[in-house]
Write a protein that holds these residues in place. Structure first.
Motif, PDB file in Angstrom:
ATOM      1  N   GLY A  48       0.787  -0.927  -0.051  1.00  0.00           N
ATOM      2  CA  GLY A  48      -0.053   0.126  -0.010  1.00  0.00           C
ATOM      3  C   GLY A  48       0.771   1.269   0.030  1.00  0.00           C
ATOM      4  O   GLY A  48       1.878   1.275  -0.433  1.00  0.00           O
ATOM      5  N   LEU A  52      -2.785   5.268  -2.345  1.00  0.00           N
ATOM      6  CA  LEU A  52      -3.067   3.874  -3.509  1.00  0.00           C
ATOM      7  C   LEU A  52      -4.605   3.465  -2.797  1.00  0.00           C
ATOM      8  O   LEU A  52      -4.693   3.053  -1.615  1.00  0.00           O
ATOM      9  N   GLU A  53      -5.323   3.069  -3.833  1.00  0.00           N
ATOM     10  CA  GLU A  53      -6.337   2.501  -3.452  1.00  0.00           C
ATOM     11  C   GLU A  53      -6.351   0.941  -3.430  1.00  0.00           C
ATOM     12  O   GLU A  53      -5.458   0.300  -3.725  1.00  0.00           O
ATOM     13  N   HIS A  56      -5.371  -0.720  -6.500  1.00  0.00           N
ATOM     14  CA  HIS A  56      -3.950  -0.646  -6.986  1.00  0.00           C
ATOM     15  C   HIS A  56      -3.110  -1.641  -6.117  1.00  0.00           C
ATOM     16  O   HIS A  56      -2.179  -2.271  -6.718  1.00  0.00           O
ATOM     17  N   VAL A  57      -3.104  -1.623  -4.886  1.00  0.00           N
ATOM     18  CA  VAL A  57      -2.713  -2.805  -4.036  1.00  0.00           C
ATOM     19  C   VAL A  57      -2.726  -4.206  -4.714  1.00  0.00           C
ATOM     20  O   VAL A  57      -1.947  -5.078  -4.663  1.00  0.00           O
ATOM     21  N   LEU A  86      -5.521   2.872 -13.797  1.00  0.00           N
ATOM     22  CA  LEU A  86      -4.797   2.219 -12.433  1.00  0.00           C
ATOM     23  C   LEU A  86      -3.351   2.112 -12.798  1.00  0.00           C
ATOM     24  O   LEU A  86      -2.463   2.373 -11.904  1.00  0.00           O
ATOM     25  N   ASP A  89      -1.393   4.930 -12.987  1.00  0.00           N
ATOM     26  CA  ASP A  89      -0.825   5.495 -11.667  1.00  0.00           C
ATOM     27  C   ASP A  89       0.329   5.025 -11.068  1.00  0.00           C
ATOM     28  O   ASP A  89       1.254   5.656 -10.465  1.00  0.00           O
ATOM     29  N   LEU A  90       0.340   3.755 -11.248  1.00  0.00           N
ATOM     30  CA  LEU A  90       1.513   2.643 -10.726  1.00  0.00           C
ATOM     31  C   LEU A  90       2.754   3.026 -11.336  1.00  0.00           C
ATOM     32  O   LEU A  90       3.587   3.129 -10.694  1.00  0.00           O
ATOM     33  N   ARG A  93       4.398   6.182 -10.073  1.00  0.00           N
ATOM     34  CA  ARG A  93       5.095   6.074  -8.802  1.00  0.00           C
ATOM     35  C   ARG A  93       6.266   5.169  -8.874  1.00  0.00           C
ATOM     36  O   ARG A  93       6.848   4.619  -7.837  1.00  0.00           O
TER      37      ARG A  93
END
Lengths: 123, 184
Positions: A48, A52-53, A56-57, A86, A89-90, A93
């Motif tokens: 997490g 992060l939703e 995502h995890v 999604l 997003d990852l 990061r």
């Protein structure tokens, strides 16, 4: 109206939460373009983190092994378009690495074509 | 092969270890057995993903009578064959209904080839339909997959031998004796 106590919706009613609610309404990845068969692997542990939703995890957990976008979508039970947002997003990061599918320019590689044919024949 | 997350550097360094994926489409009309073929040759349990159609489908999907419906979902069946540690083949069963043809744009893009399934039992004449009208012209009454023929690759790949379509042993498909489509 009186609540019956039972489940008042079923599979055919579709998801209770609309798909793009997970992406907060975003329908397109901001930066990267993902193919259905882009291969994704997690480069960070799925513990997490801020922002992060749960989805995502879940994706990070799935991607301990290389998985295609289509496979991820099937496993998390979300439309591919949602999963691409999604994943973007990852990627921003640096939590995942992505390999784009083989493009046409590289398809001229006869060795790969032969490997595919032999592999399928060996099934 | 082990792909421990801790072994990989953050960023794109991990892509060196990632297998390359290629895509083969399984195409054909509604009910010819695309899903059956995918499940027959896939090494994984056939999976299903959905794509939400939003306004992209306007003009493609017939929205008369359901104007209030702004989204719908299309399911795609797919399977996987691992050739070796560096090469994955994904098989996608394309949606058979012609109203989902817009999905071909994404599905066809970058595909190594395609297998066109046709149900010979349903053909009213001896001349099979061409690929471009396959999904639309096939009579919907013929659902039998008993005499399913394996068509030719849609996308020509240079250097690929003409006999590159493998016979699918585990499903009841047989190679077509002739190229069913008169396309260039």
């Amino acid at each position: 109206m009186e609540p019956t106590g039972g489940v008042w919706y079923d599979e055919s009613a579709g998801p209770l939460v609309r798909p793009y609610a997970v992406t907060k309404g975003r329908t397109r990845p901001a930066a990267a373009k993902f193919d259905l068969i882009s291969v994704v692997i997690a480069t960070q542990p799925a513990d997490g983190g801020p922002g992060l939703e749960p989805e995502h995890v879940k994706i990070l957990q799935l991607c301990r092994q290389p998985l295609s976008v289509a496979e991820i979508a099937a496993h998390v039970n979300l439309p591919a378009g949602v999963v691409k947002v999604l994943l973007d997003d990852l990627l921003q990061r640096d939590a995942i690495a992505v390999r784009a599918p083989m493009t046409r320019a590289r398809q001229s590689n006869k060795r790969v074509l032969k490997a595919v044919i032999n592999g399928i024949r060996a099934l | 092969m082990e792909y421990g997350p801790s072994d990989s550097e953050p960023g794109h360094d991990g892509t060196e270890e990632l297998p390359t994926a290629i895509k083969i489409l399984i195409a054909g009309g509604f009910g010819v057995g695309k899903t059956t073929m995918v499940s027959s040759v896939s090494e994984i349990e056939p999976l299903r993903t959905e794509e939400v159609i939003t306004d992209q489908s306007l003009g493609v999907d017939d929205m008369v009578g359901v104007e209030a419906k702004t989204t719908t979902t299309v399911a795609m069946d797919f399977g996987r064959i691992t050739v070796d540690s560096g090469l994955l083949v994904y098989l996608f069963g394309t949606p058979g209904q012609d109203r989902f043809w817009f999905m071909w744009d994404e599905l066809v893009y970058g595909a190594l080839g395609a297998i066109v399934l046709a149900d010979t039992a349903g053909w009213p004449t001896a001349s099979p339909p061409s690929t471009s009208s396959n999904a639309g012209t096939r009579p919907s009454s013929s659902r039998s997959t008993a005499s399913t023929a394996l068509g030719a690759t849609r996308r020509r790949t240079s250097g690929s031998p003409s006999t590159s379509i493998p016979t699918c042993r585990s499903c009841s498909a047989t190679p077509a004796t002739g190229n069913p489509a008169k396309r260039s």
